[in-house]
Each structure stands twice: as structure tokens, then as C-alpha cells.
Design an enzyme around this catalytic site. Structure first.
Site, mmCIF file in Angstrom:
data_model
loop_
_atom_site.group_PDB
_atom_site.id
_atom_site.type_symbol
_atom_site.label_atom_id
_atom_site.label_comp_id
_atom_site.label_asym_id
_atom_site.label_seq_id
_atom_site.Cartn_x
_atom_site.Cartn_y
_atom_site.Cartn_z
ATOM 1 N N GLU A 110 13.114 9.426 -2.697
ATOM 2 C CA GLU A 110 11.943 9.127 -3.532
ATOM 3 C C GLU A 110 11.187 7.946 -2.943
ATOM 4 O O GLU A 110 11.721 7.200 -2.136
ATOM 5 C CB GLU A 110 12.360 8.709 -4.955
ATOM 6 C CG GLU A 110 13.604 9.338 -5.412
ATOM 7 C CD GLU A 110 14.079 8.886 -6.780
ATOM 8 O OE1 GLU A 110 13.710 7.791 -7.227
ATOM 9 O OE2 GLU A 110 14.828 9.670 -7.367
ATOM 10 N N LYS A 112 9.771 4.220 -3.026
ATOM 11 C CA LYS A 112 10.146 2.964 -3.668
ATOM 12 C C LYS A 112 8.846 2.293 -4.107
ATOM 13 O O LYS A 112 8.057 1.837 -3.286
ATOM 14 C CB LYS A 112 10.914 2.070 -2.686
ATOM 15 C CG LYS A 112 11.483 0.823 -3.347
ATOM 16 C CD LYS A 112 12.464 0.134 -2.414
ATOM 17 C CE LYS A 112 13.212 -0.992 -3.087
ATOM 18 N NZ LYS A 112 12.381 -1.999 -3.722
ATOM 19 N N ASP A 114 6.313 -0.348 -5.604
ATOM 20 C CA ASP A 114 6.310 -1.808 -5.526
ATOM 21 C C ASP A 114 5.645 -2.396 -6.766
ATOM 22 O O ASP A 114 4.491 -2.813 -6.749
ATOM 23 C CB ASP A 114 5.577 -2.245 -4.259
ATOM 24 C CG ASP A 114 5.943 -3.657 -3.872
ATOM 25 O OD1 ASP A 114 6.857 -4.224 -4.506
ATOM 26 O OD2 ASP A 114 5.319 -4.188 -2.949
ATOM 27 N N TYR A 222 12.237 6.785 -12.850
ATOM 28 C CA TYR A 222 13.057 7.301 -11.756
ATOM 29 C C TYR A 222 14.564 7.278 -12.001
ATOM 30 O O TYR A 222 15.347 7.497 -11.083
ATOM 31 C CB TYR A 222 12.738 6.564 -10.457
ATOM 32 C CG TYR A 222 12.697 5.054 -10.558
ATOM 33 C CD1 TYR A 222 13.822 4.332 -10.934
ATOM 34 C CD2 TYR A 222 11.533 4.357 -10.264
ATOM 35 C CE1 TYR A 222 13.795 2.961 -11.019
ATOM 36 C CE2 TYR A 222 11.490 2.971 -10.346
ATOM 37 C CZ TYR A 222 12.628 2.280 -10.732
ATOM 38 O OH TYR A 222 12.601 0.925 -10.820
ATOM 39 N N LYS A 309 13.446 0.072 3.671
ATOM 40 C CA LYS A 309 12.174 -0.650 3.557
ATOM 41 C C LYS A 309 11.266 -0.338 4.735
ATOM 42 O O LYS A 309 11.698 -0.382 5.890
ATOM 43 C CB LYS A 309 12.427 -2.168 3.504
ATOM 44 C CG LYS A 309 13.221 -2.606 2.288
ATOM 45 C CD LYS A 309 12.349 -2.686 1.071
ATOM 46 C CE LYS A 309 12.107 -3.987 0.610
ATOM 47 N NZ LYS A 309 12.323 -5.011 -0.027
ATOM 48 N N CYS A 403 -16.533 -31.237 3.414
ATOM 49 C CA CYS A 403 -16.992 -29.925 2.957
ATOM 50 C C CYS A 403 -17.973 -29.339 3.977
ATOM 51 O O CYS A 403 -18.943 -30.010 4.348
ATOM 52 C CB CYS A 403 -17.667 -30.058 1.595
ATOM 53 S SG CYS A 403 -18.377 -28.500 1.051
ATOM 54 N N CYS A 406 -21.602 -29.211 2.165
ATOM 55 C CA CYS A 406 -22.390 -30.353 1.684
ATOM 56 C C CYS A 406 -21.929 -31.678 2.274
ATOM 57 O O CYS A 406 -22.513 -32.718 1.978
ATOM 58 C CB CYS A 406 -22.361 -30.412 0.155
ATOM 59 S SG CYS A 406 -20.759 -30.872 -0.503
ATOM 60 N N CYS A 421 -13.641 -29.367 -2.603
ATOM 61 C CA CYS A 421 -14.822 -30.223 -2.518
ATOM 62 C C CYS A 421 -15.147 -30.700 -3.928
ATOM 63 O O CYS A 421 -15.410 -29.901 -4.807
ATOM 64 C CB CYS A 421 -15.992 -29.425 -1.941
ATOM 65 S SG CYS A 421 -17.570 -30.249 -2.203
ATOM 66 N N CYS A 427 -22.973 -29.034 -4.572
ATOM 67 C CA CYS A 427 -22.532 -28.292 -3.380
ATOM 68 C C CYS A 427 -23.044 -26.846 -3.516
ATOM 69 O O CYS A 427 -22.676 -26.154 -4.468
ATOM 70 C CB CYS A 427 -21.009 -28.355 -3.301
ATOM 71 S SG CYS A 427 -20.316 -27.406 -1.945
HETATM 72 S S1 IVH Z 1 16.612 3.232 -8.603
HETATM 73 C C1 IVH Z 1 20.766 1.673 -9.724
HETATM 74 N N1 IVH Z 1 14.372 4.232 -7.698
HETATM 75 O O1 IVH Z 1 13.674 -1.200 -6.562
HETATM 76 C C2 IVH Z 1 19.485 2.113 -9.125
HETATM 77 N N2 IVH Z 1 14.525 1.872 -7.923
HETATM 78 O O2 IVH Z 1 15.866 -2.987 -5.322
HETATM 79 C C3 IVH Z 1 18.321 1.629 -9.851
HETATM 80 N N3 IVH Z 1 12.453 0.668 -7.355
HETATM 81 O O3 IVH Z 1 14.953 -2.885 -9.349
HETATM 82 C C4 IVH Z 1 17.044 1.635 -9.129
HETATM 83 N N4 IVH Z 1 11.270 2.446 -6.840
HETATM 84 O O4 IVH Z 1 12.562 -2.018 -9.486
HETATM 85 C C5 IVH Z 1 15.051 3.113 -8.018
HETATM 86 N N5 IVH Z 1 12.431 5.273 -6.945
HETATM 87 C C6 IVH Z 1 13.095 4.167 -7.270
HETATM 88 C C7 IVH Z 1 12.505 2.887 -7.178
HETATM 89 C C8 IVH Z 1 13.255 1.753 -7.508
HETATM 90 C C9 IVH Z 1 11.259 1.134 -6.957
HETATM 91 C C10 IVH Z 1 12.781 -0.761 -7.538
HETATM 92 C C11 IVH Z 1 13.429 -1.099 -8.859
HETATM 93 C C12 IVH Z 1 14.718 -1.771 -8.533
HETATM 94 C C13 IVH Z 1 14.519 -2.171 -7.109
HETATM 95 C C14 IVH Z 1 15.851 -2.158 -6.416
#
Ligand code: IVH
Length: 665
Positions: A110, A112, A114, A222, A309, A403, A406, A421, A427
């Protein structure tokens, strides 16, 4: 259909349209129709308080009641994930799982997301609680705020959901919302959010859920937890959740081999650049719940899942020059001017250097080859210097002392990284951006004056401050480039119309540091006119809800300056509105005439400020402390024990919110 049946019908219909719009992205009615149904529901609910339902779609608009967040223990701790940064590490994870399980397995891959994680509890298909991650053991109860996120269902569809379960996911702020928010914050002189993740978590922690409701947060779910989940696999559980109305990412794939996992990683590393929200990697999860259980957990994270990552994209280019920008509040930002270079699909020519400490740390010299990165931030930044490629050392970059606009010597406050400034009255960029803020839509709404017109008016010496706007005549304006008589008349018309702008927006328009639209509204309501605000003490300002030391001090500083007082006087002479008037439609009576009422505790239907207003609108007086003369105490939850004791001793009636509101009906 009687009103109660209609309320139930409207709730059902609105939940459905909400889901179509925010989860499926496929609305079937217009915004206008949606709004009128919502208004009908709100009116009916107001007339039938016994039909109160915390899961009603009307709850999504939020309220401005201030409450400290309650800390809640997670039923299942919220763990984090182990991180990997290379395919080799992903392969190690895969092999480890394979050795341990010694049988076939599938990996669910899946995105991740942010953002900031959230845990939602549903009981009998209704959202009952939303808690932040906190320290993993316990987090903040942010239910009221989460209810305003339209893609999170308040009531589930179907009938095969467990009686009780938790579902976890990520609250995010889409890029476009994030960019708009920062433009607005910049205009208000508020600190910018560095990335959508900070913006999402900052928003979720706001005290005023009606502000959260306007921030455009979104959420993907998720991870489902509970005793009786619908399926034996993670992916299948998410599919069920999708049927119940949750927003589940479609960028999820079950893989049976390591090559398929790698393929997903490669595809998504490209695809993610086109997504409307930020992602920072891929999450790999063993799909079978039985196998997950066998693999178990370490103290910090599951053994059945891992994050991969993405590499932040980086480019190497030459630093040609450092220039300096002066913002509305006078903060000076160093900007690196670079040889143009391709990065994450755009051409980068400039990057922020933030402040003098960062320049110093990088030991920058003109002509250096520098690394530019675009992390979660929209503005690229310089993360390092390739010292190997220095064959001649250019001039060392030294932060300026004066500055650039000015010439005023720059200052730096104790403990702050930024230089600024201090010449805020003359200014040029500071004046111009204050004028731009003053005329902007949420302020005086003189929208026929855009930034280019401000530039022209300033350069032609026609305005030097915001009060000069009210001296402009069509005859003068029409001689400006690209301005005919017609547009000049429009501008003058818009200036005249701005005299009708309510006081709270005028106060916002003045551009006092940290006084955004919401703070301005609170101040206007609490103090009624500008004189009261100008003469208020620090403590009186801090007495207003949500106004802390920082904002109060900024208001005091602003009005301590003679030139700002003169400015207000000139605006007033021009006819600008400096008195707060309650909107029409509020209850007004003399039911509380002659009464002195003390307010104490925390309330649920209205905020304290609102109760103060209600008392005044009905002829009563709100007083601070209890005495023999107190008529009664309007008490919310957690009334202070000393107040309670005093009231009991003096035999003064304690009235709760409902009784009080009933009294005014
Ligand atoms: S699963 C026990 N799935 O990443 C597993 N986490 O470093 C629980 N996050 O705190 C997390 N996308 O905030 C999971 N598809 C995804 C995610 C995800 C983002 C974040 C989440 C978690 C952090 C873990």
C-alpha cells in the site's frame, strides 16, 4: 411526514450524498441542493432538541466550543513500522518472513500516506471516538474535529460490520488545500506550515472544530482491529470497510512474489508524483491475519509489516547568488538563486535558505555545487554542498546586516532564528503587502485592487498606507496604466462599499500580527469597539477565549504605536466601521433585565463568549465573581470548587445550560 420522520429521512439522504461526494468523488446532486437539505435538517434539529444525535450529518460543521482534549488509552497500542530504505532491505524482510512462516504467503502493498495517524472506534455502526496516536499508549480524543472530515463516515452502510471495532488510518491535507492554507497564513502574518503532514496534525489539534471543518482534511483508512473481523485477510477486511463507506486507497495490491513487490515499488515511485496528496513510501503487510498473529510484534513494531521509504529526490546544481526577500511582517528570508535544474517534474531555479544559521551551517560560498531536495515541502531546500567539486573557493555567503529594501539595520529577537526589518511603517514591501492584505477578499474585499494595482498606486505615490485608499478619486485613478474611466469607477465603488464591512473583518484587515480572521472575530465580539481594544490591558485581552500571551502582546504592541492609532483615526474619519453589531436573527429580550449572572465551567451548546453575548442580548449583566447580588450562576461542567462552595454558602441558584436556554425560550 412529521418533522421527526423528516429529520431521520434527511440524515439518511445527507449521509448518502456526503459519501458519494467525498468518498466516491461522484456526486449526484448540486452543492446548492446539498446545502439546502443540510439547512432544512439544521432548522428541524434546532426546533426538535430531543432528536439530538452526535452522528447526525449536521455535526460536520463543527462548533467553536473550547475544550481541552481528553487523554484516552488505546485499546490496542498504536505501534510504528520498521523502516527500510533499499530494495535489499525489503528482500531481507521478505526472506525473514518466508523462513519464519515456512509456507506460502501474500504481501499486501500500500501507499504510505504522509499525514497523521488516527484511530476510530465504531460501535453498532456509529463513530463513537477518534483518538490521535499520542505516545502510542494513549492519545488525544479529537472526535469533534474528526467528525468534520467528510470522508470519514459517521454512520456505516450495510449490516455486516462487527458490533464494535477500531479502524486506523491517516488524516491528510491534500496539496492544493495545503498551498491555499499557506497563502492565507502568509497574508495573515502567521507562521507557515512546512509540509502537509504538519498542517494535518496541527489542524487536528485545533480547539475550534468549526475552523477544522473549513480546512479540507481528508482521510484514508488502512488497518482494522477487533474481535470479530469480517475476513481472514487484511486486504479483504479493507474491501469490506470500503463497502461500509470508508475511504480505502485503490493503490493497494496483493503480491505473491518478491518481484511483484519490487514492481509495485517501482511503479508507485513514479505514480506518487501525480497524486493529489503527499506519500513518503510503501507499506508492506503480510496479508493473512493468522500469519500476522504467528509473526507477532516486537516492542515497537509488528514483525509482519515494514515500511519502504522513498528516496527524497535530489539534484546537484550551482549556487549563483543569494538574494533576500522581505515579507509583510518584515521577516527577511534568504533565497538561493541556482542554475536551473530538473527536480520532481519541475524546473528549480530558486531554493529557500531559511535563515542565517542554516547558511552558516552549510558554509556556503558563491559558485558552490549544492544539493537541492524537495522533501514533503513545496519549496525546495539546499541540503548540502559538494565540497569535492570546489576547485576555487568563491565569496563566502554572509547574511546581510541591513534591509535590502529600505536600508534599516536588521534585528533578531532572542531565541528566534529569523532576522527582521523593524521599519514597519516605511519599508516598501512591508507597506505594499499590508495594503494587499487590507483589500483582500476576507478583509475589506476591495477586490478590484489587485497586487499590480497596489504596486502602481504605491509607485505613483498615490497611497503610502491603508488609510490613503479612502482618498482615491476616479479622476486620479483613470490615468494609471491599463485603467480606464470604467475600471476607475469600479475601484472607487468597491472602496465605498468597503465602508459596510463588519468590524471583525476591519480588525482582521488592519494586519495585526497573529490576529487572523477567527481571533479578530473573538476580539470584536468581546470588546465591541476599537476603543475598548486599544485600551484593553494584557490580562483583559487574555481573558478572551483562545487569546494567549503571544496574541495579546501583539495587540498591545500594535496599538502602543502612535502611528497605528493615527491610522485608525484616519480610517474612522473616512467612515470605516469600528463597532461590532450582532448579526440579525439573534434572540433579543429583556428576560434577564436587572440580573447579574456569573458564568463558570465548560459548556457544550455554546462557548463562554456566546453565553456572555446571550446574557447581554437578553438584558442581563455578566459579572466575574460571586456575591450576594449574583442572581444565578450559569454552570457548565467542572465548575471550580471554590465557586461552588461560595454559591452554596450564599444560597445562590446554580443553573445548567439546558435550564438556562429553556428560560430564554
Ligand atoms: S499500518 C501496525 N499502513 O506510518 C501497523 N501505516 O511508521 C500500523 N502510515 O503510524 C500502521 N500509511 O501513521 C500503515 N498504509 C499504511 C500507512 C501507515 C501511513 C503511517 C502511520 C503509522 C506510520 C508507521
Amino acid at each position: 411526514m412529521n418533522p421527526k420522520e423528516r429529520i431521520i429521512e434527511l440524515r439518511r439522504v445527507l449521509h448518502e450524498h456526503n459519501y458519494r461526494y467525498y468518498v466516491l468523488n461522484a456526486p449526484v446532486i448540486s452543492d446548492f441542493e446539498f446545502d439546502s437539505l443540510m439547512r432544512e435538517l439544521q432548522d428541524l434539529e434546532a426546533a426538535n432538541p430531543d432528536m439530538y444525535d452526535p452522528a447526525s450529518p449536521s455535526m460536520r460543521v463543527g462548533s467553536d466550543i473550547t475544550k481541552e482534549f481528553k487523554q484516552v488509552f488505546h485499546k490496542y497500542p498504536m505501534l510504528s513500522l520498521g523502516n527500510t530504505y533499499s530494495k535489499a532491505e525489503v528482500a531481507e524482510f521478505y526472506e525473514r518472513v518466508k523462513r519464519f512462516l515456512n509456507e506460502d504467503f501474500e504481501i499486501c502493498c500500500e501507499m504510505k500516506f504522509d499525514g497523521t495517524s488516527i484511530s476510530l472506534t465504531y460501535i453498532n455502526g456509529r463513530l463513537t471516538q477518534a483518538v490521535t496516536r499520542g505516545d502510542g499508549e494513549k492519545g488525544d480524543d479529537v472526535t469533534a474535529n474528526v467528525k468534520t472530515i467528510r470522508s470519514i463516515p459517521l454512520v456505516l452502510s450495510g449490516d455486516d460490520y462487527p458490533a464494535e471495532f477500531e479502524i486506523r488510518g491517516e488524516v491528510l491535507m491534500p496539496w492544493d488545500v495545503f498551498e491555499r492554507l499557506n497563502v492565507e497564513r502568509d497574508r495573515n502574518g502567521e507562521q507557515l506550515f512546512a509540509n502537509p503532514r504538519n498542517a494535518a496534525s496541527g489542524t487536528l489539534k485545533l480547539q475550534d472544530s468549526s475552523v477544522v471543518a473549513k480546512r479540507g482534511l481528508d482521510a484514508f483508512l488502512y488497518f482494522m482491529l477487533g474481535e470479530q473481523l469480517p475476513a481472514a485477510g487484511h486486504f479483504e477486511n479493507l474491501k469490506a470497510a470500503e463497502r461500509w463507506g470508508f475511504k480505502i486507497s485503490s493503490l493497494t495490491r496483493k503480491c505473491s512474489t518478491l518481484d511483484e513487490v519490487f514492481d509495485f515499488i517501482d511503479t508507485m515511485d513514479v505514480e506518487r508524483k501525480n497524486l493529489p496528496f503527499a506519500t513518503d513510501g510503501i507499506v508492506l503487510k503480510v496479508n493473512s491475519l493468522r500469519q500476522q498473529k504467528n509473526l507477532g510484534y516486537t516492542a515497537k513494531s509488528p514483525r509482519w509489516a515494514i515500511a519502504y521509504k522513498f528516496q527524497a529526490e535530489r539534484a546537484l546544481t550551482r549556487l549563483n547568488e543569494v538574494t533576500y526577500q522581505v515579507g509583510r511582517t518584515g521577516v527577511v528570508t534568504p533565497v538561493a538563486n541556482l542554475d536551473p535544474v530538473q527536480l520532481s517534474g519541475t524546473i528549480v531555479k530558486r531554493a529557500s535558505l531559511h535563515n542565517s544559521d542554516i547558511i552558516e551551517k552549510l558554509d556556503l560560498h558563491i559558485g558552490d555545487m549544492v544539493y537541492v531536495e524537495k522533501g514533503g515541502e513545496i519549496i525546495p531546500k539546499i541540503t548540502g554542498v559538494d565540497t569535492e567539486s570546489r576547485f576555487m573557493l568563491g565569496e563566502k555567503v554572509m547574511f546581510i546586516k541591513k534591509c535590502p529594501e529600505c536600508g534599516t539595520p536588521l534585528m533578531r529577537n532572542e531565541g528566534e532564528a529569523a532576522h527582521y526589518c523593524p521599519n514597519d511603517t516605511s519599508c516598501p514591501p512591508q507597506i505594499k503587502s499590508r495594503i494587499e492584505h487590507f483589500v483582500s477578499r476576507d478583509a475589506m474585499n476591495i477586490d478590484s485592487i489587485g497586487p499590480e494595482t497596489v504596486e502602481l498606486l504605491f509607485n505613483y505615490n498615490m497611497i503610502k498606507d491603508i488609510a490613503d485608499i479612502y482618498t482615491l478619486q476616479a479622476e486620479d485613478l483613470m490615468f494609471l496604466p491599463r485603467m480606464g474611466l470604467k475600471s476607475a469607477e469600479n475601484v472607487v465603488g468597491a472602496i465605498k462599499a468597503s465602508l459596510e464591512v463588519p468590524f471583525e473583518r476591519v480588525l482582521f484587515a488592519l494586519g495585526i500580527r497573529f490576529v487572523g480572521a477567527t481571533v479578530a472575530k473573538r476580539l470584536a465580539r468581546a470588546f465591541v469597539n476599537i476603543e475598548n481594544i486599544m485600551n484593553a490591558s494584557l490580562d483583559e485581552l487574555k481573558d478572551v477565549e483562545e487569546i494567549g500571551e503571544r496574541i495579546a502582546a501583539s495587540v498591545i504592541n500594535f496599538f502602543a504605536k502612535e502611528e497605528n492609532r493615527v491610522l485608525v483615526a484616519r480610517l474612522r474619519d473616512a467612515g470605516v466601521n469600528f463597532t461590532y453589531t450582532e448579526k440579525e436573527g439573534t434572540v433579543k429580550s429583556d428576560k434577564l433585565a436587572g440580573m447579574s449572572i456569573v458564568i463558570s465551567g465548560v459548556f457544550t451548546h455554546h462557548s463562554r463568549d456566546e453565553y456572555k453575548n446571550i446574557i447581554e442580548q437578553n438584558g442581563g449583566k455578566n459579572v466575574g465573581s460571586i456575591s450576594k447580588l449574583t442572581s444565578f450562576i450559569l454552570a457548565g461542567e467542572n465548575m471550580g470548587p471554590s465557586k461552588l462552595e461560595k454559591a452554596q454558602k450564599l444560597g445562590i441558584r446554580i443553573m445548567n445550560e439546558d435550564e438556562f436556554l429553556a428560560l430564554l425560550q
